[in-house]
Design a protein around this motif. Structure first.
Motif, PDB file in Angstrom:
ATOM      1  N   TRP A  43     -25.111  18.510 -57.799  1.00  0.00           N
ATOM      2  CA  TRP A  43     -24.617  17.824 -56.585  1.00  0.00           C
ATOM      3  C   TRP A  43     -24.063  18.639 -55.670  1.00  0.00           C
ATOM      4  O   TRP A  43     -24.384  18.777 -54.351  1.00  0.00           O
ATOM      5  N   LYS A  44     -23.110  19.851 -55.828  1.00  0.00           N
ATOM      6  CA  LYS A  44     -22.554  20.644 -54.890  1.00  0.00           C
ATOM      7  C   LYS A  44     -23.493  21.340 -54.111  1.00  0.00           C
ATOM      8  O   LYS A  44     -23.472  21.683 -53.034  1.00  0.00           O
ATOM      9  N   LYS A  45     -24.857  21.761 -54.965  1.00  0.00           N
ATOM     10  CA  LYS A  45     -25.863  22.333 -54.160  1.00  0.00           C
ATOM     11  C   LYS A  45     -26.411  21.829 -53.056  1.00  0.00           C
ATOM     12  O   LYS A  45     -26.746  22.191 -52.101  1.00  0.00           O
ATOM     13  N   THR A  46     -26.374  20.606 -53.255  1.00  0.00           N
ATOM     14  CA  THR A  46     -27.460  19.724 -52.186  1.00  0.00           C
ATOM     15  C   THR A  46     -26.857  18.812 -51.558  1.00  0.00           C
ATOM     16  O   THR A  46     -27.182  18.019 -50.606  1.00  0.00           O
ATOM     17  N   GLY A  47     -25.564  18.052 -52.348  1.00  0.00           N
ATOM     18  CA  GLY A  47     -25.003  16.869 -51.614  1.00  0.00           C
ATOM     19  C   GLY A  47     -25.614  15.738 -51.870  1.00  0.00           C
ATOM     20  O   GLY A  47     -25.618  14.590 -51.407  1.00  0.00           O
ATOM     21  N   ASP A  48     -26.786  15.796 -52.559  1.00  0.00           N
ATOM     22  CA  ASP A  48     -27.842  14.552 -52.694  1.00  0.00           C
ATOM     23  C   ASP A  48     -27.754  14.259 -54.418  1.00  0.00           C
ATOM     24  O   ASP A  48     -28.150  14.897 -55.043  1.00  0.00           O
ATOM     25  N   LEU A  49     -27.032  13.309 -54.533  1.00  0.00           N
ATOM     26  CA  LEU A  49     -26.789  12.977 -55.963  1.00  0.00           C
ATOM     27  C   LEU A  49     -28.264  12.696 -56.836  1.00  0.00           C
ATOM     28  O   LEU A  49     -28.052  12.839 -57.884  1.00  0.00           O
ATOM     29  N   LYS A  50     -28.994  11.934 -55.886  1.00  0.00           N
ATOM     30  CA  LYS A  50     -30.286  11.686 -56.733  1.00  0.00           C
ATOM     31  C   LYS A  50     -31.080  13.077 -57.278  1.00  0.00           C
ATOM     32  O   LYS A  50     -31.484  13.309 -58.359  1.00  0.00           O
ATOM     33  N   GLU A  51     -31.004  13.938 -56.222  1.00  0.00           N
ATOM     34  CA  GLU A  51     -31.848  15.118 -56.466  1.00  0.00           C
ATOM     35  C   GLU A  51     -30.948  16.182 -57.488  1.00  0.00           C
ATOM     36  O   GLU A  51     -31.445  16.521 -58.620  1.00  0.00           O
ATOM     37  N   ALA A  52     -29.632  15.645 -57.713  1.00  0.00           N
ATOM     38  CA  ALA A  52     -28.552  16.388 -58.532  1.00  0.00           C
ATOM     39  C   ALA A  52     -28.989  15.824 -59.963  1.00  0.00           C
ATOM     40  O   ALA A  52     -29.082  16.618 -60.949  1.00  0.00           O
ATOM     41  N   ILE A  53     -29.239  14.498 -60.229  1.00  0.00           N
ATOM     42  CA  ILE A  53     -29.891  13.744 -61.366  1.00  0.00           C
ATOM     43  C   ILE A  53     -31.102  14.481 -61.853  1.00  0.00           C
ATOM     44  O   ILE A  53     -31.293  14.838 -62.956  1.00  0.00           O
ATOM     45  N   ARG A  54     -32.095  14.682 -60.949  1.00  0.00           N
ATOM     46  CA  ARG A  54     -33.216  15.143 -61.348  1.00  0.00           C
ATOM     47  C   ARG A  54     -33.241  16.322 -61.794  1.00  0.00           C
ATOM     48  O   ARG A  54     -33.786  16.796 -62.933  1.00  0.00           O
ATOM     49  N   THR A  55     -32.605  17.570 -61.014  1.00  0.00           N
ATOM     50  CA  THR A  55     -32.445  18.736 -61.644  1.00  0.00           C
ATOM     51  C   THR A  55     -31.675  18.954 -62.620  1.00  0.00           C
ATOM     52  O   THR A  55     -31.846  19.644 -63.403  1.00  0.00           O
TER      53      THR A  55
END
Ligand code: AGP
Length: 610
Positions: free
Chosen positions: A137-149
């Motif tokens: 999440w720290k990388k993108t600030g996007d929780l949904k993307e953080a879950i996916r990755t």
């Protein structure tokens, strides 16, 4: 093993989660916990022990919110304790997560995340997931993307649900390997390991598939595949009734389920045998042509389902003349079984979620075998991943010790063998008609056995302090002996072993003293005389004989310290009748010893780890 539930909607979130967790308690009862975003803050409540402990905590420290997650645990990594109880949180305490499954690469991830400054507080494999998501999440600030990755990095089996303080009315989820089902209600939505957690509020369901992830809020679900592409889905109507989930006036689910067997078998007989004596498996999408060509059957199953498979082998070889092998699932997948194109693999599982059996299904498919599963939960992973399935029709089985599923499995294996023998023209019309007559009489014969349950209840009183039990049976009732021993071990914690009667003298007979009760299965079958000899051998070593015999038998009762009679029936039906007194014996001995038969220590109903 472990149950998870999530809710988004207007009702009291902790009440909905507690009901759901109570329904899922059969999946584990080492600890329980819930989390919500209450007035913008992440709140977690958890407690060691059963749901009741969590409920008491919530009375003192209630939490609410527009959405929440809950967990009931069967410990795999880390002992049962409040600290190891789910939900688990990230470093900043902004998200909480519940998980069912095992993260096999948790050591690697933990080391990597620790090196990046993450602090871990538990011994669980699960705790790496919120920290991993936090890191991504720290990388993108996007929780949904953080879950996916993040899910891409997880190895093993999982389904998880997560709440985050930035999205108070939302529950995020992902699934790979462990079951997760979405439930849609009126202005409310649910996620659960098993749909029975959320009925009748959930009216429609969709089984989340492996590799899918997404989120729910009160209005519905957004579902994505591993690439992040949104997936459309169609829900189906839930047919399970909430009345199937209560004890119906019985003290325990185990007793209720024992007593349900006559009606359950009536339903099975009615659906599987038509008026003309033809056998029907409407839901099974495999052609008669294929069954005509099957050269070998490999059965893979575990525990009670394995015992049913052993009975099935005798049926398949006797009636359908197909060479059949039966393997314990956890062994099957590692022995590199020889399977040619004409091999049918049969997976038998009440839950349809047993990890070892599922792994056997994968092994079979890797060898290009056709897989037919016999499952009690048709929406389960094993059913889904098999080429075809048969519905065992036992109805929800909640007691951790399997009872009615066993007789449903045996009856279905009998019907399946008769169906195959029909396809292969192996039985005469008259013989089949006679068999169908006998099968139709089984439910009433079980009722007659249950009417005498007090005899077993009374007899059980003398085993309050007994340390060892032996069960002996031959041929059709060798599996019954194994099943009787398993039932007693599971619910009363008495050490018990089952043996083939003829094998007993090759070693185990050394166990016999006047303190060891020996349950002898001696119904009238063609090997009755052999069993009588085995009983003589035990008696002459002063073993205490508890026998199960056919009505009218005078020989074995005269040799026995206690004798229970079952109605007369052909040999192939004896395993269905003779197991009933053994189920009752286990139940009443458990009560005598003050054990809780529905939730035995260390066990969970659905064993979703290998
Ligand atoms: C039965 O009493 C047990 N609880 C257990 O052995 C069970 O039969 C086994 O885990 C297999 O489960 P399944 O039928 O759901 O695959």
């Amino acid at each position: 093993m472990c149950g998870i539930v999530a809710y988004a909607g207007p009702k009291s979130v902790h009440s909905v989660l507690l009901v759901g967790l109570t329904r899922l308690e059969y999946r584990g009862y080492d600890s329980a916990g819930i989390a919500t975003i209450d007035k913008g803050e992440l709140e977690v409540r958890k407690e060691k022990g059963k749901i009741k402990e969590l409920e008491d905590l919530l009375k003192l420290y209630p939490i609410e919110g527009p959405a929440g997650i809950g967990h009931t645990r069967w410990a795999t990594h880390g002992q049962p304790s409040k600290g190891n109880a789910h939900p688990h949180t990230d470093c900043k305490n902004r998200m909480a997560l519940v998980h069912n499954g095992i993260i096999e690469n948790h050591h690697i991830l933990r080391n990597e995340l620790t090196a990046k400054g993450h602090l871990f507080h538990t011994d669980t494999d699960t705790e790496v997931i919120p920290h991993l998501i936090e890191e991504e999440w720290k990388k993108t600030g996007d929780l949904k993307e953080a879950i996916r990755t993040s899910v891409v990095r997880l190895e093993g089996r999982y389904s998880f649900c997560l709440v985050h303080d930035e999205f108070p009315d939302t529950v995020f989820f992902a699934r790979d390997g462990s079951p997760l089902v979405f439930g849609q209600g009126a202005g409310e939505t649910f996620l659960a390991s098993d749909i029975l957690a959320v009925i009748p509020q959930a009216k429609e369901q969709f089984i989340i598939e492996n590799g899918q992830w997404g989120w729910i809020n009160k209005d519905g679900m957004h579902l994505f595949d591993a690439d992040g592409t949104e997936v459309t889905f169609e829900t189906t109507k839930i047919t399970m009734q909430v009345s199937e989930l209560d004890k119906g006036g019985y003290e325990h689910f185990m007793l209720k389920e024992i007593y349900e067997q006559p009606d359950m078998l009536r339903r099975i007989i009615e659906r599987r045998m038509d008026e003309k004596g033809k056998i029907r498996f409407d839901e099974m999408e495999m052609s008669n042509d294929f069954f005509g060509r099957v050269g070998r059957i490999l059965v893979t199953s575990a525990g009670t389902s394995w015992h049913a498979g052993m009975v099935g082998k005798i049926y398949l070889e006797r009636f359908a003349r197909v060479a059949t092998e039966v393997d314990i699932s956890s062994e099957f997948r590692y022995r590199n079984p020889i399977a040619e194109g004409d091999t049918l693999v049969m997976a038998i599982s009440q839950s349809g979620e047993t990890a070892d059996t599922l792994a056997g299904v994968h092994e079979a498919k890797a060898k290009f075998c056709r897989v037919l599963s016999l499952v009690n939960r048709t929406e389960s992973t094993i059913a889904h991943e098999s080429d075809a399935h048969i519905d065992l029709m036992a109805g929800p089985e909640i007691g951790v010790a399997s009872t009615k599923a066993y007789t449903a499995q045996i009856m279905h294996l009998l019907f399946f063998s008769l169906m195959m023998s029909g396809v292969r023209w192996l039985t005469e019309k008259e013989d089949r008609e006679e068999m169908f007559q006998e099968i139709r009489m089984i439910p009433a014969k079980i009722e007659a056995i249950l009417e005498k349950a007090d005899e077993i209840k009374e007899m059980a009183k003398q085993f309050k302090t007994t340390k060892d039990f032996v069960f002996l049976g031959r041929h059709f009732n060798h599996p019954t002996a194994l099943e009787g021993a398993l039932k007693l071990k599971e619910v009363s914690y008495i050490h018990a072993s089952g043996y083939a009667g003829g094998e007993f003298k090759h070693g185990p007979i050394a166990l016999i003293t006047d303190e060891v009760p020996v349950v002898c299965l001696a119904p009238k079958t063609e090997i009755y005389e052999k069993m009588v000899s085995n009983i003589e051998e035990v008696r002459s070593r002063k073993g205490k004989i508890l026998s199960i015999v056919t009505e009218g038998d005078e020989t074995v009762p005269a040799m026995s310290d206690f004798c229970f009679t079952i109605p007369n029936c052909p040999d192939y039906l004896t395993p269905i009748l003779s197991v009933i007194p053994l189920q009752l014996l286990a139940y009443y001995v458990a009560l005598e010893r003050g054990c809780e038969p529905d939730q035995p220590r260390n066990l969970a109903k659905s064993v979703t780890v290998e």
